[in-house]
Design a protein around this motif. Structure first.
Motif, mmCIF file in Angstrom:
data_model
loop_
_atom_site.group_PDB
_atom_site.id
_atom_site.type_symbol
_atom_site.label_atom_id
_atom_site.label_comp_id
_atom_site.label_asym_id
_atom_site.label_seq_id
_atom_site.Cartn_x
_atom_site.Cartn_y
_atom_site.Cartn_z
ATOM 1 N N THR A 40 42.100 12.543 52.988
ATOM 2 C CA THR A 40 43.026 11.757 53.010
ATOM 3 C C THR A 40 43.669 11.326 53.964
ATOM 4 O O THR A 40 43.874 9.786 53.788
ATOM 5 N N ASN A 41 43.571 11.605 55.212
ATOM 6 C CA ASN A 41 43.681 10.647 56.313
ATOM 7 C C ASN A 41 42.694 10.211 56.292
ATOM 8 O O ASN A 41 42.833 8.535 56.922
ATOM 9 N N ALA A 42 41.286 10.257 56.250
ATOM 10 C CA ALA A 42 40.115 9.075 56.191
ATOM 11 C C ALA A 42 40.586 7.800 55.636
ATOM 12 O O ALA A 42 40.027 6.879 55.653
ATOM 13 N N HIS A 43 41.395 8.235 54.351
ATOM 14 C CA HIS A 43 41.381 7.302 52.793
ATOM 15 C C HIS A 43 42.695 6.139 53.517
ATOM 16 O O HIS A 43 42.917 5.344 53.686
ATOM 17 N N GLY A 93 40.585 15.407 61.343
ATOM 18 C CA GLY A 93 39.470 15.226 59.770
ATOM 19 C C GLY A 93 38.900 14.119 59.584
ATOM 20 O O GLY A 93 38.345 14.171 58.425
ATOM 21 N N ILE A 94 39.307 12.938 60.591
ATOM 22 C CA ILE A 94 38.211 11.930 59.919
ATOM 23 C C ILE A 94 37.102 11.484 60.231
ATOM 24 O O ILE A 94 36.109 11.279 59.781
ATOM 25 N N VAL A 95 36.928 12.600 61.216
ATOM 26 C CA VAL A 95 35.174 12.604 62.247
ATOM 27 C C VAL A 95 35.110 13.366 62.500
ATOM 28 O O VAL A 95 35.865 15.027 62.546
ATOM 29 N N ASN A 96 34.227 14.644 62.562
ATOM 30 C CA ASN A 96 33.841 15.394 62.837
ATOM 31 C C ASN A 96 32.685 15.428 64.499
ATOM 32 O O ASN A 96 31.457 14.667 64.773
#
Length: 317
Positions: free
Chosen positions: A37-40, A308-311
């Motif tokens: 959701t955050n990435a989108h 939570g967009i990149v690890n």
């Protein structure tokens, strides 16, 4: 004082930088969960900012998004590059990344150059990703256990042409360049700024062996990424290649794992250890830090990690 006492577990920080990297390391080591959701939401913000940040076919120049005699503005320079017939006919006929419209790679590894990747044993995990992005022609085979071998997209900064390959002024330098790039597959992305592009193309053409496809980075896309992050007020210097690639990967990939991203010269774990600036040479960070805001960039990367967009991987695998 005994080594197992509580006081032996408390750090005596020398300066605010030590405190900062200690806090960052603790944040990054928390259990990570992808948040699509955050990435989108971030992709949507990029897309609304400028059209080229909504279209992966604009990342690289090719014959479908540029014409002969077009002028391409350089980043950090007023002098444009004119797309001559020679340059045009050496560009890919279509987008070399080749993703269908609206599609992304499921899993991507972005491999930075920090010495933090040494002794990680992450090579096998990196190579299992659908798409692997690497920065600045870092050597592969000697570091395959830690950094892997797979390559799908490789960048090359203008400074590498000047320092490592002596501006292609000698046959020996040209041969070294072509032998080095022959170790890679995928796309070698050449920036269309800060270099004489025809010379790079000529040097690349001379070698007949195995090599990746050469592509010309679209400076319009690069400039839009610079302007996007500048508009947030979070970064006030030119972007590093690594941070630009993080932004590019957000467009290209559903899940993004970062390796070799650690801009500090030390690490805190059970013991404080030194970290080389690059995992493959002895370069000092002084020059890069004059031109890039590494501390600002890394602050954003840590926040993207916690969203939570990149690890961000900084330990062993």
């Amino acid at each position: 004082m005994k080594n197992n006492s509580m006081l032996s577990k408390i750090w005596n920080f020398r300066d605010i930088g030590d405190q900062l990297l200690y806090v960052y390391e603790k944040l990054v080591k928390k259990d990570w969960t992808a948040n699509q959701t955050n990435a989108h939401s971030l992709r949507q913000e990029l897309a609304r900012y400028r059209p080229e940040l909504n279209d992966s076919t604009t990342i690289i120049l090719h014959q479908k998004n540029v014409k002969i005699n077009d002028s391409i503005k350089k980043v950090y320079s007023k002098e444009p590059i004119k797309i001559t017939p020679e340059i045009f006919h050496r560009l890919s006929k279509s987008d070399p990344i080749g993703l269908p419209k609206g599609k992304r790679y499921h899993s991507c590894a972005l491999v930075g150059n920090s010495g933090s990747i040494l002794h990680s044993g992450c090579g096998e995990r990196i190579d299992k990703h659908d798409y692997v992005i690497r920065c600045n022609l870092a050597p592969l085979a000697p570091f395959k256990v830690d950094a892997g071998l797979k390559s799908d997209y490789i960048t090359m900064n203008p400074s590498i042409i000047r320092t490592r390959y002596r501006r292609f002024r000698t046959r020996k330098a040209i041969k070294k360049f072509n032998v080095d790039v022959s170790k890679y597959s995928g796309i070698l992305s050449i920036p269309c700024f800060g270099i004489r592009l025809p010379e790079v193309m000529k040097a690349f053409k001379l070698f007949k062996g195995k090599k990746p496809k050469m592509a010309c980075m679209n400076t319009k896309h690069f400039q839009s990424v610079i302007d996007f992050w500048g508009s947030t007020g979070a970064i006030d210097k030119g972007l590093s290649t690594g941070f630009y690639m993080v932004s590019m990967a957000i467009q290209l990939c559903d899940e993004i794992d970062l390796y070799g991203f650690w801009p500090f010269s030390s690490r805190f774990e059970s013991n404080k250890t030194d970290v080389a600036y690059h995992y493959f040479d002895n370069i000092r960070p002084d020059t890069a830090e004059k031109h890039h805001a590494m501390d600002q960039e890394f602050s954003i990367i840590v926040q993207l990690h916690n969203l939570g967009i990149v690890n961000l991987n900084i330990g062993s695998c």
